[in-house]
Design a protein around this motif. Structure first.
Motif, PDB file in Angstrom:
ATOM      1  N   CYS A  70      -6.232  11.974  -8.901  1.00 14.90           N
ATOM      2  CA  CYS A  70      -4.842  12.031  -9.356  1.00 14.90           C
ATOM      3  C   CYS A  70      -3.894  12.347  -8.201  1.00 14.90           C
ATOM      4  O   CYS A  70      -2.753  11.891  -8.188  1.00 14.90           O
ATOM      5  CB  CYS A  70      -4.690  13.055 -10.480  1.00 14.90           C
ATOM      6  SG  CYS A  70      -5.448  12.499 -12.023  1.00 14.90           S
ATOM      7  N   LYS A  82      -4.319  11.258  -5.173  1.00 17.85           N
ATOM      8  CA  LYS A  82      -4.138   9.969  -4.495  1.00 17.85           C
ATOM      9  C   LYS A  82      -3.219   9.055  -5.302  1.00 17.85           C
ATOM     10  O   LYS A  82      -2.338   8.400  -4.749  1.00 17.85           O
ATOM     11  CB  LYS A  82      -5.495   9.292  -4.280  1.00 17.85           C
ATOM     12  CG  LYS A  82      -5.420   8.048  -3.450  1.00 17.85           C
ATOM     13  CD  LYS A  82      -6.783   7.526  -3.087  1.00 17.85           C
ATOM     14  CE  LYS A  82      -6.639   6.325  -2.175  1.00 17.85           C
ATOM     15  NZ  LYS A  82      -7.938   5.840  -1.709  1.00 17.85           N
ATOM     16  N   TYR A  83      -3.414   9.022  -6.629  1.00 20.78           N
ATOM     17  CA  TYR A  83      -2.555   8.209  -7.493  1.00 20.78           C
ATOM     18  C   TYR A  83      -1.098   8.639  -7.347  1.00 20.78           C
ATOM     19  O   TYR A  83      -0.201   7.807  -7.210  1.00 20.78           O
ATOM     20  CB  TYR A  83      -2.993   8.337  -8.951  1.00 20.78           C
ATOM     21  CG  TYR A  83      -2.094   7.612  -9.918  1.00 20.78           C
ATOM     22  CD1 TYR A  83      -2.265   6.266 -10.173  1.00 20.78           C
ATOM     23  CD2 TYR A  83      -1.053   8.278 -10.575  1.00 20.78           C
ATOM     24  CE1 TYR A  83      -1.429   5.583 -11.054  1.00 20.78           C
ATOM     25  CE2 TYR A  83      -0.214   7.607 -11.448  1.00 20.78           C
ATOM     26  CZ  TYR A  83      -0.410   6.268 -11.683  1.00 20.78           C
ATOM     27  OH  TYR A  83       0.422   5.607 -12.545  1.00 20.78           O
ATOM     28  N   SER A  84      -0.877   9.940  -7.363  1.00 18.93           N
ATOM     29  CA  SER A  84       0.482  10.475  -7.258  1.00 18.93           C
ATOM     30  C   SER A  84       1.120  10.096  -5.923  1.00 18.93           C
ATOM     31  O   SER A  84       2.289   9.697  -5.866  1.00 18.93           O
ATOM     32  CB  SER A  84       0.450  11.995  -7.424  1.00 18.93           C
ATOM     33  OG  SER A  84       1.740  12.522  -7.350  1.00 18.93           O
ATOM     34  N   CYS A 113      -6.653  13.562 -16.805  1.00 22.01           N
ATOM     35  CA  CYS A 113      -6.161  12.652 -15.762  1.00 22.01           C
ATOM     36  C   CYS A 113      -5.140  11.662 -16.334  1.00 22.01           C
ATOM     37  O   CYS A 113      -4.153  11.337 -15.679  1.00 22.01           O
ATOM     38  CB  CYS A 113      -7.323  11.907 -15.119  1.00 22.01           C
ATOM     39  SG  CYS A 113      -8.371  12.957 -14.100  1.00 22.01           S
ATOM     40  N   ASN A 118      -1.345  11.203 -15.052  1.00 24.83           N
ATOM     41  CA  ASN A 118      -0.740   9.930 -14.634  1.00 24.83           C
ATOM     42  C   ASN A 118       0.563   9.661 -15.369  1.00 24.83           C
ATOM     43  O   ASN A 118       1.529   9.186 -14.784  1.00 24.83           O
ATOM     44  CB  ASN A 118      -1.722   8.782 -14.847  1.00 24.83           C
ATOM     45  CG  ASN A 118      -2.877   8.832 -13.868  1.00 24.83           C
ATOM     46  OD1 ASN A 118      -2.778   9.439 -12.810  1.00 24.83           O
ATOM     47  ND2 ASN A 118      -3.966   8.197 -14.217  1.00 24.83           N
ATOM     48  N   GLN A 153       0.292   7.510  -3.963  1.00 24.22           N
ATOM     49  CA  GLN A 153       0.536   6.065  -3.945  1.00 24.22           C
ATOM     50  C   GLN A 153       1.723   5.693  -4.822  1.00 24.22           C
ATOM     51  O   GLN A 153       2.527   4.830  -4.461  1.00 24.22           O
ATOM     52  CB  GLN A 153      -0.708   5.321  -4.407  1.00 24.22           C
ATOM     53  CG  GLN A 153      -1.853   5.367  -3.431  1.00 24.22           C
ATOM     54  CD  GLN A 153      -3.127   4.750  -3.982  1.00 24.22           C
ATOM     55  OE1 GLN A 153      -3.287   4.609  -5.190  1.00 24.22           O
ATOM     56  NE2 GLN A 153      -4.042   4.398  -3.099  1.00 24.22           N
ATOM     57  N   ASN A 154       1.847   6.352  -5.961  1.00 28.65           N
ATOM     58  CA  ASN A 154       2.948   6.084  -6.877  1.00 28.65           C
ATOM     59  C   ASN A 154       4.282   6.432  -6.209  1.00 28.65           C
ATOM     60  O   ASN A 154       5.251   5.676  -6.313  1.00 28.65           O
ATOM     61  CB  ASN A 154       2.756   6.890  -8.170  1.00 28.65           C
ATOM     62  CG  ASN A 154       3.588   6.380  -9.302  1.00 28.65           C
ATOM     63  OD1 ASN A 154       4.129   5.290  -9.255  1.00 28.65           O
ATOM     64  ND2 ASN A 154       3.698   7.178 -10.346  1.00 28.65           N
TER      65      ASN A 154
END
Length: 87
Positions: A42, A44-46, A9, A13, A48-49
């Motif tokens: 990841c 969701k992170y991607s 992960c 990121n 949001q990023n």
């Protein structure tokens, strides 16, 4: 067989961040996309990023449209104060 495509992960990121600035290689992007298929965090992170990057890019465009200048009166006052300080 495809163990070389598996990433952590943290690596995902880092690749996601690089990808936002077009610094990720094709292989890194493939690894990221495979990781995102299986890792909801990841993914969701991607997402949001990408959203944050788009917001900042649009704000930067708006900011560049506006010309930021000091008023002439303020410039003269500043010049006078600088002269006083150096005298």
């Amino acid at each position: 067989m495809f163990k070389f495509l598996k990433i952590t992960c943290q690596e995902a990121n880092e690749i996601c961040n690089k990808s936002q600035y077009n610094e990720a290689t094709l292989l890194e992007k493939v690894k990221l996309n495979i990781h995102i298929i299986f890792c909801k965090f990841c993914a969701k992170y991607s997402k949001q990023n990408a959203k944050l990057t788009n917001i900042f890019k649009s704000k930067a465009i708006d900011c560049k449209k506006n010309v930021h200048r000091m008023k002439e009166e303020d410039k003269e006052l500043l010049k006078e104060k600088l002269r006083e300080m150096t005298s």
